[in-house]
Motif scaffolding. Structure first.
Motif, PDB file in Angstrom:
ATOM      1  N   GLN A 115       2.558 -10.979  -3.172  1.00  0.00           N
ATOM      2  CA  GLN A 115       3.135 -12.319  -3.105  1.00  0.00           C
ATOM      3  C   GLN A 115       4.643 -12.313  -3.289  1.00  0.00           C
ATOM      4  N   ASP A 116       5.175 -11.315  -3.953  1.00  0.00           N
ATOM      5  CA  ASP A 116       6.616 -11.261  -4.172  1.00  0.00           C
ATOM      6  C   ASP A 116       7.376 -10.732  -2.956  1.00  0.00           C
ATOM      7  N   GLY A 117       6.644 -10.402  -1.874  1.00  0.00           N
ATOM      8  CA  GLY A 117       7.284  -9.923  -0.656  1.00  0.00           C
ATOM      9  C   GLY A 117       7.449  -8.421  -0.588  1.00  0.00           C
ATOM     10  N   ASN A 118       6.808  -7.698  -1.487  1.00  0.00           N
ATOM     11  CA  ASN A 118       6.907  -6.249  -1.513  1.00  0.00           C
ATOM     12  C   ASN A 118       5.650  -5.638  -0.908  1.00  0.00           C
ATOM     13  N   LEU A 119       5.825  -4.668  -0.022  1.00  0.00           N
ATOM     14  CA  LEU A 119       4.728  -3.894   0.553  1.00  0.00           C
ATOM     15  C   LEU A 119       4.665  -2.610  -0.270  1.00  0.00           C
ATOM     16  N   VAL A 120       3.516  -2.351  -0.936  1.00  0.00           N
ATOM     17  CA  VAL A 120       3.449  -1.274  -1.915  1.00  0.00           C
ATOM     18  C   VAL A 120       2.210  -0.416  -1.686  1.00  0.00           C
ATOM     19  N   LEU A 121       2.357   0.896  -1.863  1.00  0.00           N
ATOM     20  CA  LEU A 121       1.226   1.829  -1.877  1.00  0.00           C
ATOM     21  C   LEU A 121       0.922   2.172  -3.323  1.00  0.00           C
ATOM     22  N   TYR A 122      -0.351   2.044  -3.696  1.00  0.00           N
ATOM     23  CA  TYR A 122      -0.784   2.291  -5.069  1.00  0.00           C
ATOM     24  C   TYR A 122      -1.830   3.396  -5.127  1.00  0.00           C
ATOM     25  N   THR A 123      -1.903   4.050  -6.302  1.00  0.00           N
ATOM     26  CA  THR A 123      -2.997   4.961  -6.573  1.00  0.00           C
ATOM     27  C   THR A 123      -4.241   4.123  -6.889  1.00  0.00           C
ATOM     28  N   SER A 124      -5.351   4.780  -7.081  1.00  0.00           N
ATOM     29  CA  SER A 124      -6.632   4.108  -7.308  1.00  0.00           C
ATOM     30  C   SER A 124      -6.549   3.046  -8.398  1.00  0.00           C
ATOM     31  N   GLY A 125      -7.155   1.893  -8.130  1.00  0.00           N
ATOM     32  CA  GLY A 125      -7.176   0.788  -9.078  1.00  0.00           C
ATOM     33  C   GLY A 125      -5.815   0.172  -9.309  1.00  0.00           C
ATOM     34  N   TYR A 126      -4.909   0.370  -8.375  1.00  0.00           N
ATOM     35  CA  TYR A 126      -3.530  -0.119  -8.481  1.00  0.00           C
ATOM     36  C   TYR A 126      -2.867   0.422  -9.744  1.00  0.00           C
ATOM     37  N   GLY A 127      -3.190   1.694 -10.066  1.00  0.00           N
ATOM     38  CA  GLY A 127      -2.693   2.300 -11.286  1.00  0.00           C
ATOM     39  C   GLY A 127      -1.202   2.612 -11.279  1.00  0.00           C
ATOM     40  N   ARG A 128      -0.687   3.117 -10.143  1.00  0.00           N
ATOM     41  CA  ARG A 128       0.720   3.512 -10.098  1.00  0.00           C
ATOM     42  C   ARG A 128       1.232   3.307  -8.682  1.00  0.00           C
ATOM     43  N   ALA A 129       2.410   2.736  -8.563  1.00  0.00           N
ATOM     44  CA  ALA A 129       3.044   2.570  -7.249  1.00  0.00           C
ATOM     45  C   ALA A 129       3.666   3.901  -6.835  1.00  0.00           C
ATOM     46  N   VAL A 130       3.401   4.337  -5.596  1.00  0.00           N
ATOM     47  CA  VAL A 130       3.988   5.590  -5.110  1.00  0.00           C
ATOM     48  C   VAL A 130       5.004   5.368  -3.998  1.00  0.00           C
ATOM     49  N   TRP A 131       5.021   4.168  -3.426  1.00  0.00           N
ATOM     50  CA  TRP A 131       5.988   3.821  -2.380  1.00  0.00           C
ATOM     51  C   TRP A 131       6.080   2.298  -2.317  1.00  0.00           C
ATOM     52  N   ALA A 132       7.263   1.782  -1.987  1.00  0.00           N
ATOM     53  CA  ALA A 132       7.435   0.339  -1.823  1.00  0.00           C
ATOM     54  C   ALA A 132       8.533   0.066  -0.809  1.00  0.00           C
ATOM     55  N   SER A 133       8.439  -1.076  -0.161  1.00  0.00           N
ATOM     56  CA  SER A 133       9.466  -1.506   0.784  1.00  0.00           C
ATOM     57  C   SER A 133      10.717  -2.004   0.064  1.00  0.00           C
ATOM     58  N   ASN A 134      10.622  -2.196  -1.245  1.00  0.00           N
ATOM     59  CA  ASN A 134      11.734  -2.682  -2.081  1.00  0.00           C
ATOM     60  C   ASN A 134      12.263  -4.037  -1.612  1.00  0.00           C
ATOM     61  N   THR A 135      11.330  -4.912  -1.266  1.00  0.00           N
ATOM     62  CA  THR A 135      11.683  -6.253  -0.804  1.00  0.00           C
ATOM     63  C   THR A 135      11.168  -7.337  -1.742  1.00  0.00           C
ATOM     64  N   ALA A 136      10.839  -6.962  -2.969  1.00  0.00           N
ATOM     65  CA  ALA A 136      10.346  -7.941  -3.945  1.00  0.00           C
ATOM     66  C   ALA A 136      11.413  -8.987  -4.229  1.00  0.00           C
ATOM     67  N   ASN A 137      10.987 -10.248  -4.166  1.00  0.00           N
ATOM     68  CA  ASN A 137      11.825 -11.400  -4.513  1.00  0.00           C
ATOM     69  C   ASN A 137      13.106 -11.516  -3.680  1.00  0.00           C
ATOM     70  N   LYS A 138      13.067 -11.050  -2.438  1.00  0.00           N
ATOM     71  CA  LYS A 138      14.222 -11.182  -1.534  1.00  0.00           C
ATOM     72  C   LYS A 138      14.193 -12.512  -0.787  1.00  0.00           C
TER      73      LYS A 138
END
Length: 176
Positions: A115-138
């Motif tokens: 919802q914050d506008g960020n496209l993110v890749l997470y490990t299982s169960g959304y445990g850890r972000a491993v990549w993001a578009s860095n577009t949160a709250n833009k």
């Protein structure tokens, strides 16, 4: 006794079915509603781009996800967004990868359009972000909420607002 066992099994099965969905595992404030993750998710409405009237876009609101080993098709199947071995990539119609996150083997199991506008890749169960578009709250959440668009020109773009005139991130795979 037999009836009690059957009721207990049914209640346990129902709780697993309803509790196991991704909505319960989303990172805090990432999403408060969900939609189906496969195929062409989102509102299923295609629009012509205000920036280029020859390009059609399929706009998706937040809380869409893609699991490892699954894919989304772009407008009329011209390209595919696919997650393979933790690496998110855009593939042309011939199956050739034209862009990727370079995260193979990272442990990523899910992509989340937040919802914050960020496209993110997470490990299982959304445990850890491993990549993001860095577009949160833009984007201004009240007048320009973020939209993820799969386009007929094979470009994956994050826009601010339904009008789609302010692109803040793209794969630059148009014309692949």
């Amino acid at each position: 006794m037999f009836r009690r066992v059957i009721i207990t099994v049914l209640v346990a099965a129902a709780s697993v079915l309803f509790a196991a969905g991704p909505a319960q595992a989303f990172p805090a404030t990432a999403c408060d509603r969900t939609a189906g993750p496969e195929g062409r998710p989102g509102d299923y409405k295609d629009y012509t781009s205000p920036l280029d009237r020859t390009v059609w876009t399929h706009n998706m609101y937040a809380c869409q996800w893609l699991d490892n080993g699954k894919s989304w098709t772009f407008y009329k199947g011209t390209a595919t967004l696919r997650m393979v071995n933790g690496d998110l990539g855009v593939y042309n119609k011939a199956g050739v990868r034209k862009w990727h996150t370079n995260t193979a083997g990272s442990g990523a199991t899910q992509m989340l359009w937040q919802q914050d506008g960020n496209l993110v890749l997470y490990t299982s169960g959304y445990g850890r972000a491993v990549w993001a578009s860095n577009t949160a709250n833009k984007c201004d959440r009240y007048s320009e909420f973020p939209i993820l668009a799969t386009q007929s020109d094979n470009n994956l773009v994050i826009y601010c607002g339904i009008a789609g005139t302010k692109a803040i991130w793209a794969t630059h795979t148009n014309g692949i």
